[in-house]
Each structure stands twice: as C-alpha cells, then as structure tokens.
Write a protein that holds these residues in place. Structure first.
Motif, mmCIF file in Angstrom:
data_model
loop_
_atom_site.group_PDB
_atom_site.id
_atom_site.type_symbol
_atom_site.label_atom_id
_atom_site.label_comp_id
_atom_site.label_asym_id
_atom_site.label_seq_id
_atom_site.Cartn_x
_atom_site.Cartn_y
_atom_site.Cartn_z
ATOM 1 N N ASP A 92 0.555 -1.211 -0.100
ATOM 2 C CA ASP A 92 -0.120 0.065 0.093
ATOM 3 C C ASP A 92 0.879 1.190 0.060
ATOM 4 N N PHE A 93 1.896 1.253 0.854
ATOM 5 C CA PHE A 93 2.987 2.291 0.757
ATOM 6 C C PHE A 93 3.427 2.557 -0.600
ATOM 7 N N ILE A 94 3.794 1.369 -1.336
ATOM 8 C CA ILE A 94 4.423 1.445 -2.591
ATOM 9 C C ILE A 94 3.239 2.073 -3.677
ATOM 10 N N SER A 95 2.053 1.831 -3.506
ATOM 11 C CA SER A 95 0.939 2.165 -4.305
ATOM 12 C C SER A 95 0.847 3.739 -4.072
ATOM 13 N N TRP A 96 1.180 4.454 -2.749
ATOM 14 C CA TRP A 96 1.286 5.897 -2.457
ATOM 15 C C TRP A 96 2.374 6.452 -3.186
ATOM 16 N N LEU A 97 3.512 5.798 -2.798
ATOM 17 C CA LEU A 97 4.560 6.346 -3.821
ATOM 18 C C LEU A 97 4.368 6.560 -5.156
ATOM 19 N N ASN A 98 3.755 5.375 -5.773
ATOM 20 C CA ASN A 98 3.440 5.703 -7.105
ATOM 21 C C ASN A 98 2.563 6.645 -7.594
ATOM 22 N N SER A 99 1.808 7.202 -6.625
ATOM 23 C CA SER A 99 0.811 8.058 -6.761
ATOM 24 C C SER A 99 1.315 9.527 -6.815
ATOM 25 N N VAL A 100 2.333 9.617 -5.780
ATOM 26 C CA VAL A 100 3.194 10.813 -5.898
ATOM 27 C C VAL A 100 4.184 10.822 -6.985
ATOM 28 N N LEU A 101 4.713 9.705 -7.438
ATOM 29 C CA LEU A 101 5.407 9.760 -8.792
ATOM 30 C C LEU A 101 4.556 10.056 -9.905
ATOM 31 N N ALA A 102 3.061 9.932 -9.886
ATOM 32 C CA ALA A 102 2.270 10.217 -11.070
ATOM 33 C C ALA A 102 1.956 11.726 -11.067
ATOM 34 N N GLY A 103 2.631 12.306 -9.870
ATOM 35 C CA GLY A 103 2.395 13.763 -9.852
ATOM 36 C C GLY A 103 1.291 14.360 -8.820
ATOM 37 N N ALA A 104 0.951 13.429 -7.916
ATOM 38 C CA ALA A 104 0.193 13.959 -6.892
ATOM 39 C C ALA A 104 0.941 15.013 -6.240
ATOM 40 N N GLN A 105 0.121 16.034 -5.669
ATOM 41 C CA GLN A 105 0.759 17.351 -5.027
ATOM 42 C C GLN A 105 0.074 17.733 -3.632
ATOM 43 N N PRO A 106 0.732 18.066 -2.635
ATOM 44 C CA PRO A 106 -0.086 18.687 -1.690
ATOM 45 C C PRO A 106 -0.940 19.940 -1.766
ATOM 46 N N SER A 107 -1.836 20.259 -1.182
ATOM 47 C CA SER A 107 -2.628 21.646 -1.504
ATOM 48 C C SER A 107 -1.924 22.869 -1.468
ATOM 49 N N ASN A 108 -0.804 22.795 -0.443
ATOM 50 C CA ASN A 108 0.089 23.994 -0.170
ATOM 51 C C ASN A 108 1.378 23.640 0.060
ATOM 52 N N ARG A 109 2.234 23.553 -1.028
ATOM 53 C CA ARG A 109 3.543 22.893 -0.911
ATOM 54 C C ARG A 109 4.411 24.074 -0.352
ATOM 55 N N LEU A 110 5.142 23.535 0.612
ATOM 56 C CA LEU A 110 6.092 24.407 1.413
ATOM 57 C C LEU A 110 7.612 24.389 0.813
ATOM 58 N N GLY A 111 7.861 23.122 0.529
ATOM 59 C CA GLY A 111 9.249 23.018 0.186
ATOM 60 C C GLY A 111 9.874 23.524 -1.305
ATOM 61 N N GLU A 112 11.118 24.121 -1.489
ATOM 62 C CA GLU A 112 11.419 24.281 -2.709
ATOM 63 C C GLU A 112 11.376 23.173 -3.756
#
Lengths: 161, 138
Positions: free
Chosen positions: A35-55
């Motif tokens: 399940d964690f790998i699936s989450w990683l894949n979702s981030v790799l596919a472009g998921a973004q937080p609503s308000n990104r803080l980091g550069e």
C-alpha cells in the motif's frame, strides 16, 4: 511466527532503493508495504499537496529523504525523524517539509514504511494517533514478536548517527 | 515484486539532492556554531533582523532559500560559502546513474549514449559492508 524472509517472500514488505551516488552502497535498509508503494506511485504520477512548502517537489523530497537514510548520513532528530509516542515497539515518523512517512524500525537502520501522507493533511487532521494505532494493529496481525521491532526510543537505538 | 526502485530521473534527483545538501550544510554549520558559543537560531534572527520563525522555516526547507538569504545566513554565522562546479567523477568501479526514470511524465534519459538499467555495485567500494549484509548477519 513470521521471519524476516517470510515477510519479504510473502510480499508483506518490499525493499525500496534509490539511485546511489558514486562509490556508495546502502548503509541502511528501507522497506515498504504494498500500500505504501502504491502511495509512492501516486506521488510519482504527480500528486501534490494542497499547499506545497518545500522548494523541492514532493518526489525530490522523498528521493532525498530515502537517499539520506540509505546512504547512512546523519539524520537530525525531530527535524527529519522522531517517534510518535515513547513506548515499547514505538511507531516512528520520517519527515520532509511536505511529507510524512509513518512506520517502524524492524531493526536498527532498517525502517519499514507503512503510511505516507502530506504533512499538512497529517497536521490539519491530527492523524498521528490513527497512524500509530493502525501500524500497531498491522504488526499484531502479522504476528510479529518483539524481535521484529526496535524497543528503544533513543535516536541512537534506531539509526547509526 | 520484491523490490521497488524509486527513481525520479537524474535532473530532478540532482536538484533535490543539491537543495538537501545546502540545507544539511546550514544545519551542520549552525550546530557547530552552537557548540562553539551560545549561538542559536534566535541569534541568527537578531543579527539578520528577521523573525526567528523565518530562520526556522529556511533551515527546515519550508521556506525557499534565495542566494541572498543563503549569503546572509553564512554572514550571520561568520562563515564563507565555497561553491564549485566540476565534472562528475565517473570511472571504473563507480556507480553510474540509471538511464531511466520511474516518473511517468519524465522522458527516458540516456547517459553517455549507453542505457544502464541498474546501478552496478562496485566490487571494491570504500563501503564494502552493505546494510543488507549486516542485516542478514545480525
């Protein structure tokens, strides 16, 4: 009773690696649940937080976190990792500006990632207790005994500093 | 699946790890200054005439560092910045970056005209005892 090999063979946990630098080999180990790998894949596919803080982008933040962990670089306690609650078989959190990863240390320098989420989601909804309970339940259902979890909560108990 | 290779491509990897290196270096420098004297994030903030929360967010990576803010932080710690651009130290017995990325939108990258699907492990690496070996022998 599960063994480390059983967990890997049964696909309960999956080894995670990143590109290492020149002359480098992993000095620590990182695993994740499917399940964690699936989450990683979702981030790799472009998921973004609503308000990104980091550069750095979320994928870059995860890459640098995994790289720092695997390379054996010193991690700053509280700023980059911390336990959720001081207790036996504690649940730990790995941190970047925008990402929180929850799991436990199977042994010193060997972390199992179970949940990943955006930092603002975790903080806004105070998900720490829920993730802690879910990870404890996950381990209990796998019938993992105390040898599959680092007991101490001192930073030096879980990683080589 | 027994392993998962988290690969974001060499361009993103280079950027992310550079940002991480700068932040780690700032944290290390500040920790050393703290050891030497009663120096703190508050001292930095006072010297730069900014709020301490800004310093904290810059050090944690939650606020972007500009070249000016980086120079200011170094100045406030009485330190100089050493910056060098050089060719990568590529040669026999050294890992080579993979040619591909697992980021769906990123193009496949070919380095030196040769695709290398996996990073070879140097046989005579400086760090010869890997974590996996230590875990199995534990």
């Amino acid at each position: 009773m599960s063994t480390f090999e059983h967990l890997v063979e049964a696909n309960v946990i999956v080894r995670i690696d990143v590109e290492m630098g020149l002359r480098e080999q992993p000095m620590r180990l990182l695993y994740g649940t499917p399940d964690f790998i699936s989450w990683l894949n979702s981030v790799l596919a472009g998921a973004q937080p609503s308000n990104r803080l980091g550069e750095a982008t979320p994928t870059e933040q995860i890459d640098q976190l995994f790289y720092n962990f695997l390379s054996g670089f010193p991690l700053v306690h509280m700023r980059q990792f911390r336990f959720i609650r001081s207790e036996k078989n504690a649940v730990w959190e790995l941190k970047t500006p925008d990402i929180r990863i929850f799991g436990w240390f199977l042994q010193k320098d060997c972390f199992v990632c179970v949940f990943g989420n955006w930092a603002d989601e975790v903080k806004d909804h105070n998900l720490y207790r829920g993730y802690r309970i879910a990870i404890r339940r996950f381990r209990r259902e796998l019938n993992l005994d105390d040898t599959f979890c680092v007991q101490g909560v001192d930073p030096s108990d879980v990683i080589s500093l | 699946m027994t392993s998962f290779h988290f690969d974001i491509g060499s361009r993103a990897r280079n950027a992310g790890r550079f940002i991480s290196r700068v932040q780690s270096e700032l944290l290390r420098a500040l920790a050393e200054r703290k050891k030497e004297s009663r120096f703190s994030q508050q001292s930095l903030a006072n010297k730069l005439e900014v709020h301490r929360s800004l310093i904290n967010r810059q050090l944690s990576g939650e606020a972007n560092l500009t070249l000016r803010s980086l120079a200011d932080l170094a100045w406030a710690m009485d330190l100089e910045i050493a910056l060098e651009l050089k060719k990568p130290d590529v040669g026999p017995g050294k890992n080579q970056s993979s040619a591909t990325s697992t980021v769906e939108s990123a193009p496949i990258k070919v380095l030196n005209g040769v695709r290398s699907p996996t990073a070879p492990v140097p046989a005579n690496s400086d760090r010869s005892e890997s974590a996996e070996h230590r875990a199995k022998s534990a």
